[in-house]
Design an enzyme around this catalytic site. Structure first.
Site, short mmCIF file in Angstrom:
data_model
loop_
_atom_site.label_atom_id
_atom_site.label_comp_id
_atom_site.label_asym_id
_atom_site.label_seq_id
_atom_site.Cartn_x
_atom_site.Cartn_y
_atom_site.Cartn_z
N ILE A 17 0.87 -1.17 0.00
CA ILE A 17 0.00 0.00 0.00
C ILE A 17 0.91 1.23 0.00
O ILE A 17 1.89 1.28 0.73
CB ILE A 17 -0.94 -0.01 1.23
N SER A 18 0.62 2.19 -0.84
CA SER A 18 1.47 3.37 -0.98
C SER A 18 1.46 4.23 0.28
O SER A 18 0.49 4.24 1.05
CB SER A 18 1.02 4.23 -2.16
N LYS A 19 2.53 4.99 0.48
CA LYS A 19 2.63 5.91 1.60
C LYS A 19 1.51 6.95 1.50
O LYS A 19 1.18 7.42 0.41
CB LYS A 19 3.98 6.61 1.59
#
Length: 267
Positions: free
Chosen positions: A104-106
């Protein structure tokens, strides 16, 4: 499917100064090692809106993110989209593994990319992202944020395991506008749901697939990680500009990034 065409050299290109490399999807071994230090959360209050608000306040303090995007992120429980063993890290500015070799992206990267979409001329005029195509649903977190900023969202994921996980996650959190989730090949987009006012990709290729530009509505904006000569992978913004009845594509390059590769087909 025909081989995607590269954009002609005549497209406008305005490369931004070199900046720090954004790594929205850290190497899995690093994220897993961080997770191993954490105990399973118990009574940590992660369902509290105040916890999410502190994450948003940290982003707001940087002074560079769109307020509409931050408000949407304050409404989406990020901990519901990660494994419970990682929930204690859900509101830190870090990427986390979500299975199937993906992360999951920052939060800061989500905020930055959606802010660039919101800065498009069409989105500013509408006050929303309009009709959106997302390439790479992942666990569904970014889709949940987009759904609060868009009139309609179609999100494509090529990995069936993640597609199924995202569907369950989005059903669990509930949204006023339910995204349309597609298990399919993101490189070909989804013409049946287009044309799109906004297109965002969570995977990067050597070029921007021709199908995406064909499905971008006049006045629309596209953002995708893309290879750039001499700079590695960067965020590319493409605007579909219409002047005097003539269409053209205005391209600009932004921060260096490191996203997973854009691939064809489904698994």
């Amino acid at each position: 499917m025909s081989t995607p065409k590269r954009f002609p050299a005549s497209l406008k290109s305005a490369a931004a100064p070199q900046r720090e490399l954004l790594m929205p999807q850290r190497h899995l071994h690093q994220a897993t090692r961080d997770a191993a230090r954490l105990a399973r959360p118990s009574g940590t209050g992660l369902d509290s809106g105040a916890v999410r608000q502190r994450m948003v306040d940290r982003l707001r303090a940087e002074g560079k993110f769109d307020e509409h995007v931050l408000a949407a992120m304050a409404s989406v429980p990020r901990h519901e989209f990660v494994d419970s063993a990682l929930a204690a890290q859900a509101y830190e500015d870090t990427a986390l593994p979500i299975g199937h070799g993906q992360t999951i992206s920052k939060p800061s990267v989500v905020a930055h990319m959606l802010g660039l979409l919101m800065a498009g001329a069409g989105a500013r005029q509408r006050g929303s992202l309009g009709r959106v195509l997302e390439i790479g649903t992942g666990c569904g977190y970014q889709a949940a944020v987009i759904a609060l900023l868009a009139r309609q969202l179609t999100s494509i994921e090529r990995l069936q395991g993640l597609h199924d996980k995202a569907k369950l996650n989005l059903q669990r959190v509930g949204l006023p506008r339910v995204p349309r989730l597609i298990w399919g090949d993101g490189r070909i987009g989804h013409a049946a749901s287009g044309p799109f006012d906004s297109i965002i990709a969570a995977a990067g290729g050597e070029d921007i697939p021709a199908a995406w530009t064909e499905q971008l509505a006049p006045g629309g904006r596209l953002i995708a990680p893309t290879a750039a000569s001499g700079r590695g992978q960067v965020l590319v913004v493409l605007d579909h500009v219409v002047e005097g009845g003539v269409s053209r594509w205005a391209r600009s390059e932004h921060e260096a990034v490191l996203f997973v590769p854009l691939k064809s087909g489904v698994l």
